[in-house]
Enzyme design. Structure first.
Site, short mmCIF file in Angstrom:
data_model
loop_
_atom_site.label_atom_id
_atom_site.label_comp_id
_atom_site.label_asym_id
_atom_site.label_seq_id
_atom_site.Cartn_x
_atom_site.Cartn_y
_atom_site.Cartn_z
CG ASP A 305 -9.10 50.17 -18.86
OD1 ASP A 305 -9.64 50.94 -19.19
OD2 ASP A 305 -8.23 50.05 -17.60
CG ASP A 504 -6.50 48.75 -13.95
OD1 ASP A 504 -7.25 49.16 -14.60
OD2 ASP A 504 -5.90 49.37 -13.07
CG ASP A 508 -11.25 47.56 -16.77
OD1 ASP A 508 -11.89 48.16 -17.82
OD2 ASP A 508 -10.26 47.83 -16.25
#
Length: 758
Positions: A305, A504, A508
């Protein structure tokens, strides 16, 4: 189970010893009975373990132990049976010891969890349970106490020991207003703090919850060990059967079975993998499920990410653009003074940037705010507006100068805060979610650890994502992704091999759950991400993930090495026994030696990735060095502004700027670089190692000194001989060059210091 293993070992050892004494004294019948009892005690335990394994639908490797002890009893080889029983029980005891040692670091987290806190109340200080603490309560943390809850430091300073959470061995100092995480230890005088979270939402409580889940997970034995066991058990029984049929001697078959017990598979593999969990925990990488170790060791594709993972996840001031009639400092000072009245994250970042630069802020008056758009008010005798271009433009004239800069800011992935002063568009504050200092190093280390392909998945715009991806050199950028599309991408990638995903945020969580190995940024990420992941980074350091990958790869290699070596030695011993050269008692002792050898080899995992505290740069020193850079950044900014405007300034203003420049070079910049070269670099070089590891950095110092001397000489000539256009043109080029190398050099040093503090 642990106590029963120790008890079996103690009973079998005592009975074997007493039986030996009685046999020596001529009481052979009593000795045989005692040895039979010793065998029966261990045999009963092995039967129970085998039955429980069958209920769990696992392969019972203890079946060979059952056959060897039972065979010795059936053949009335009571002494051999007692020796085999003792060797088997002691091997299981050794396994239990190694496993307990491997779990020690994680168990320590649970054992030291605070239960109470000292809260200020109307009647004085009271010790209350953590569950009673609410956000806003004032807490006293005495010397040596564990910080019980997340909160803000109210005292002027605090020195804390963060080793349990970050691995940093030296105390770290925090100033008033800093946020403190629960679980760290007060290493100096008592201090006060303001609770900002409930106990169940605190950092340490979250980590303890994850550790408990990790300890409850299935031992990482089955997949790796049982694959080999499927072949090893039939091989052992086959060799024993052939020896018996070929010679008619059942004792030979017993000797073959004995040297196959206990199989190194049930010892070396779990010890190596539990040790890997321990080592990873010491590096701040919590492995929640043991099976993730084997998966992580085979990962070739890594998905990241962007926001909060590769980048800091928070806006920071990255640049200031000012109209010709105002300085950059004034634009920032007025904007920050106004933004004090807003709770928006970007407003707080602007205020923080002004404090870092030592600017004196004023309390604004007549402030009005349009949420999400901006603020307007008066700062002293000046009217100020700050916010989006549309918001600010509606309150002032619309000059042409910001248009191109606004477009450039968007292309670079930055946000822009426009600032109007007294009805005139006067400045532009560039805000960026900057790449984390440890991200480039993490990328290099992960590739060196064997990760072949790195992909960035993000919901951000394509232009922003491409800018970050190009900067970091990822193999592919996939922008404007939804949680569902991230999950689908991960699922498709798994067809080509093991996949790891790092994130995080709550968005996600589906992708983390879909990956073979999901990694959550647990130090500051969302709880949903940590719950969905198999690994959690307990420290806010992305480069620790590379340490985890290396440990898992090496641990798996050591586990396989131990298993194959143990099986090879056992097969060799079985063949020797089959030919009649190794009786059961000697075989039992030899097999114990093999077990000890493979376990000691497996315990080598505990020494992986060990670094001495002396080989790291203390966090306090890193903060001091970075603070020196922050103090010098305004000087570098002013050098750039002088280069931009020098041709348009009147001669008196140029003379004043040149006098300032000489003072800044002599009193600030060059002494700083000289001090770094003499005092900081020798220490850093000793940490890095090698003959001359900072040669390129010292070359940058020499270039800074060379440019500084040229700038000083040219400035002196301009002051004494007059300001010709040619001389001003040359000075402009020198100033641009000096500013560029100083910024690059500062970034290099800050990344180097940060990496050395890992």
């Amino acid at each position: 189970m642990c106590r029963s293993i120790y008890l079996q070992t103690g009973i079998s050892a005592a009975l074997l010893l007493v039986g030996g004494v009685l046999r020596h004294l001529g009481h052979a019948d009593i000795a045989d009975r005692l040895w039979l009892l010793a065998s029966a005690v261990v045999l009963t335990g092995a039967l129970i373990d085998t039955f429980m394994a069958i209920l769990r639908r696992e392969i019972g490797l203890d079946v060979i132990a059952l056959l060897s002890i039972g065979g010795a009893i059936a053949l009335q080889e009571y002494f051999a049976g007692a020796v085999i029983a003792l060797m088997y029980a002691s091997g299981r005891t050794l396994e239990q010891y190694a496993e307990n040692r491997a779990r020690r670091e994680m168990s320590a987290l649970l054992g030291r969890a605070p239960r109470t806190a000292n809260r200020y109340e109307a009647t004085g200080l009271a010790q209350v349970s953590l569950e009673a603490i609410q956000p806003g309560d004032r807490i006293l943390v005495r010397a040596g106490d564990i910080v019980p809850i997340d909160g803000q430091l109210l005292s002027d300073v605090a020195a804390v020991d963060e080793s349990a959470l970050t691995g940093e061995s030296l105390p770290v100092s925090y100033a008033k207003g800093s946020m403190l995480a629960s679980g760290i230890i007060n290493a100096a005088d008592a201090f006060d703090m303001l609770a900002t979270r409930k106990a169940e939402d605190s950092t340490y409580s979250h980590i303890v919850h994850l550790v408990e889940k990790a300890q409850q997970s299935k031992a990482p034995v089955a997949r790796l060990a049982d694959r080999y066991a499927v072949l090893f058990i039939p091989l052992s029984l086959g060799i024993a059967g052939i020896a018996w049929l070929a010679t008619g001697d059942a004792v030979r078959a017993l000797a073959v079975i004995v040297v196959a017990t206990p199989c190194p598979l049930i010892l070396a593999v779990p010890v190596a993998l539990f040790c890997a969990m321990s080592r990873c925990a010491q590096h701040g990488v919590l492995i929640k499920h043991g099976s993730a170790i084997e998966q992580m060791a085979q990962v070739k594709t890594l998905f990241f990410d962007k926001t909060g993972t590769l980048t800091g996840g928070k806006a920071r001031l990255s640049g200031i653009l000012a109209a010709p009639w105002v300085t950059q400092e004034e634009v920032l000072r007025l904007a920050a003074s106004l933004e004090q009245m807003s709770s928006h994250a970007i407003a707080q970042a602007i205020v923080a940037a002004a404090h870092e630069r030592g600017l004196e802020l004023t309390i604004p008056t007549s402030v009005t705010e349009e949420p999400g758009a901006g603020l307007a008010g008066r700062v002293g005798n000046v009217s100020v507006a700050a916010g989006t271009r549309a918001y600010v433009s509606a309150q002032c004239e619309k000059p042409a100068w910001p248009a191109d800069l606004m477009a450039q800011t968007g292309e670079e992935g930055n946000a822009a805060v426009c600032v109007a002063i007294d009805g005139k568009m006067s400045g532009l504050l560039q805000m960026a979610d900057e790449v984390r200092l440890d991200t480039p190093r993490a990328m290099r280390l992960l590739r060196a650890a064997g990760i072949g392909r790195i992909v960035m998945l993000t919901g951000d715009r394509s232009d922003v994502a491409d800018a970050i991806g190009g900067l970091l050199g990822v193999d592919k950028v996939m922008a404007q992704q939804t949680p569902a599309s991230k999950q689908e991408t991960i699922a498709l990638a798994r067809a080509d091999g093991a996949v790891m995903m790092v994130g995080d945020g709550i968005n996600d969580a589906p992708a983390l759950a879909a990956a073979n190995v999901g990694v959550a940024m647990g130090a500051r990420g969302a709880a949903a991400a940590a719950e969905s992941a198999q690994l959690v980074l307990l420290v806010d350091r992305l480069d620790r993930l590379a340490s985890g990958v290396r440990i898992c790869r090496k641990a798996r290699a050591i586990a396989i090495q131990s298993a194959i070596a143990g099986m090879g030695l056992s097969v060799g011993a079985m063949l020797i026994a089959a030919f009649g050269y190794l009786p059961p008692v000697a075989g039992a002792i030899l097999q114990e030696a093999i077990d000890v050898a493979v376990i000691l080899n497996a315990l080598r995992v505990l020494r992986l990735e060990k670094t001495s505290p002396a080989a790291r740069l203390p966090h306090d020193e890193v903060r001091r060095l970075n603070a020196e850079h922050a103090r010098l950044v305004p000087i570098i900014d002013r050098i750039r502004r002088l280069a931009d405007r020098i041709s348009a300034l009147p001669p008196p203003a140029i003379a004043q700027e040149l006098l300032w420049l000489n003072d800044a070079l002599h009193e600030e910049l060059l002494p700083h670089e000289s001090s770094d070269e003499r005092h900081v670099y020798p220490r850093v070089a000793s940490l890095i190692g090698g003959d001359d590891p900072l040669a390129s950095m010292s070359t940058a110092h020499r270039e800074i000194f060379r440019l500084g001397r040229k700038v000083e000489t040219l400035a002196r000539n301009l002051l004494s001989d007059g300001q010709s256009e040619t001389a001003l043109h040359e000075l402009r080029h020198l100033l641009y060059a000096l500013e560029a190398i100083l910024r690059l050099h500062f970034c290099q040093e800050e990344e180097m210091y940060h990496n050395l503090s890992a």
